[in-house]
Design an enzyme around this catalytic site. Structure first.
Site, PDB file in Angstrom:
ATOM      1  N   GLU A 165      -1.643 -16.337 -10.651  1.00 62.45           N
ATOM      2  CA  GLU A 165      -0.750 -15.503 -11.448  1.00 62.45           C
ATOM      3  C   GLU A 165       0.704 -15.932 -11.333  1.00 62.45           C
ATOM      4  O   GLU A 165       1.488 -15.723 -12.253  1.00 62.45           O
ATOM      5  CB  GLU A 165      -0.910 -14.034 -11.048  1.00 62.45           C
ATOM      6  CG  GLU A 165      -2.263 -13.479 -11.454  1.00 62.45           C
ATOM      7  CD  GLU A 165      -2.413 -11.996 -11.179  1.00 62.45           C
ATOM      8  OE1 GLU A 165      -1.439 -11.351 -10.730  1.00 62.45           O
ATOM      9  OE2 GLU A 165      -3.513 -11.477 -11.430  1.00 62.45           O
ATOM     10  N   ASN A 205     -12.667  -0.776  -4.906  1.00 64.71           N
ATOM     11  CA  ASN A 205     -12.489  -1.100  -6.318  1.00 64.71           C
ATOM     12  C   ASN A 205     -13.635  -1.984  -6.815  1.00 64.71           C
ATOM     13  O   ASN A 205     -13.788  -3.108  -6.351  1.00 64.71           O
ATOM     14  CB  ASN A 205     -11.144  -1.826  -6.492  1.00 64.71           C
ATOM     15  CG  ASN A 205     -10.956  -2.402  -7.868  1.00 64.71           C
ATOM     16  OD1 ASN A 205     -11.573  -1.977  -8.829  1.00 64.71           O
ATOM     17  ND2 ASN A 205     -10.080  -3.389  -7.957  1.00 64.71           N
ATOM     18  N   TYR A 263       0.839  -1.192   0.000  1.00 63.14           N
ATOM     19  CA  TYR A 263       0.000   0.000   0.000  1.00 63.14           C
ATOM     20  C   TYR A 263       0.881   1.252   0.000  1.00 63.14           C
ATOM     21  O   TYR A 263       0.566   2.238  -0.672  1.00 63.14           O
ATOM     22  CB  TYR A 263      -0.930   0.005   1.213  1.00 63.14           C
ATOM     23  CG  TYR A 263      -1.948  -1.109   1.175  1.00 63.14           C
ATOM     24  CD1 TYR A 263      -3.147  -0.954   0.480  1.00 63.14           C
ATOM     25  CD2 TYR A 263      -1.718  -2.314   1.824  1.00 63.14           C
ATOM     26  CE1 TYR A 263      -4.087  -1.984   0.441  1.00 63.14           C
ATOM     27  CE2 TYR A 263      -2.646  -3.338   1.791  1.00 63.14           C
ATOM     28  CZ  TYR A 263      -3.825  -3.173   1.103  1.00 63.14           C
ATOM     29  OH  TYR A 263      -4.747  -4.181   1.050  1.00 63.14           O
ATOM     30  N   CYS A 291      -6.429  -5.117  -7.523  1.00 63.98           N
ATOM     31  CA  CYS A 291      -6.251  -4.783  -6.105  1.00 63.98           C
ATOM     32  C   CYS A 291      -5.731  -5.977  -5.305  1.00 63.98           C
ATOM     33  O   CYS A 291      -5.156  -5.802  -4.229  1.00 63.98           O
ATOM     34  CB  CYS A 291      -7.547  -4.245  -5.517  1.00 63.98           C
ATOM     35  SG  CYS A 291      -8.968  -5.329  -5.691  1.00 63.98           S
ATOM     36  N   HIS A 292      -5.901  -7.180  -5.842  1.00 60.78           N
ATOM     37  CA  HIS A 292      -5.396  -8.370  -5.146  1.00 60.78           C
ATOM     38  C   HIS A 292      -3.874  -8.402  -5.109  1.00 60.78           C
ATOM     39  O   HIS A 292      -3.287  -9.144  -4.321  1.00 60.78           O
ATOM     40  CB  HIS A 292      -5.949  -9.648  -5.796  1.00 60.78           C
ATOM     41  CG  HIS A 292      -5.544  -9.828  -7.224  1.00 60.78           C
ATOM     42  ND1 HIS A 292      -6.186  -9.169  -8.270  1.00 60.78           N
ATOM     43  CD2 HIS A 292      -4.570 -10.572  -7.794  1.00 60.78           C
ATOM     44  CE1 HIS A 292      -5.628  -9.513  -9.415  1.00 60.78           C
ATOM     45  NE2 HIS A 292      -4.638 -10.360  -9.148  1.00 60.78           N
TER      46      HIS A 292
END
Length: 163
Positions: free
Chosen positions: A153, A118, A95, A126-127
Site C-alpha cells: 500500500e 476479522n 489500537y 486490520c493490517h
C-alpha cells in the site's frame, strides 16, 4: 457457501461468499488459516468479480473495494470493523486510536481482540492497525504478510518478502 482462491505473492487467498456477500477473505498461510468446509462449494465463476478486485489490489491498481460484505460478529466487533474501514489506504493507526474512534478509549485490548477476529482480511483493513509505539503487532496471516500488505500500500508494488 461458495469459495475460490486468489493468488498473491504471499500464497493463496481464500475468498468465500454466501447469498448475503463476503463471509471470508483469509490467507491460506499464516497463523490461523481458514480452510473450506466440507459443505462449501468451489465456484470460480461466481467469485470471478471478487477475485478481479483482489488481483487489482495486489497489482497496486485498486485502493477501494466495492464488494458486498457480510461478516458475522458481535455488535462490538462490527463497530470495530466499521472503524477499521475508515483507515485510509496506505496509512496506519494504533489500537488506541481505533478505541478512541469508537468512543471507548479504555477498550484497547478488546479492539485488538476484535481486530484479530476479522474474517475479511484486506477488505476490512486490520493490517493497518499497529502498536502505539509503531511496532507491527498481531495479524492472523502473520507479521510477514502484514508487513507485505503495508509495503504494497505504501509503494503500490507487490513483491516477495522473505519471512
Amino acid at each position: 457457501m461458495r469459495y475460490s482462491f486468489c493468488d498473491s505473492a504471499r500464497g493463496p487467498l481464500l475468498v468465500a461468499i454466501d447469498q448475503d456477500g463476503l463471509r471470508h477473505v483469509e490467507f491460506m498461510q499464516g497463523e490461523r488459516p481458514v480452510m473450506p468446509q466440507a459443505d462449501w462449494q468451489r465456484d470460480d465463476n461466481a467469485l470471478a468479480p471478487y477475485l478481479a478486485q483482489f488481483t487489482a489490489y495486489f497489482a497496486g491498481k485498486l485502493q477501494q473495494f466495492d464488494l458486498p460484505m457480510a461478516a458475522k460478529g458481535t455488535p462490538f466487533q462490527q463497530t470495530v470493523w466499521r472503524a477499521l474501514c475508515d483507515i485510509p489506504y496506505g496509512e496506519t493507526v494504533s489500537y488506541l486510536e481505533i478505541a478512541q474512534a469508537i468512543g471507548n478509549p479504555k477498550a484497547v485490548r478488546a479492539v485488538g481482540a476484535a481486530n484479530g477476529r476479522n474474517p475479511l482480511s484486506i477488505i476490512v483493513p486490520c493490517h493497518r492497525v499497529i502498536g502505539r509505539s509503531g511496532d507491527l503487532t498481531g495479524y492472523a496471516g502473520g507479521i510477514p504478510i502484514k508487513r507485505w500488505l503495508l509495503a504494497l500500500e505504501q509503494t503500490g508494488t507487490a513483491f516477495r518478502l522473505t519471512p
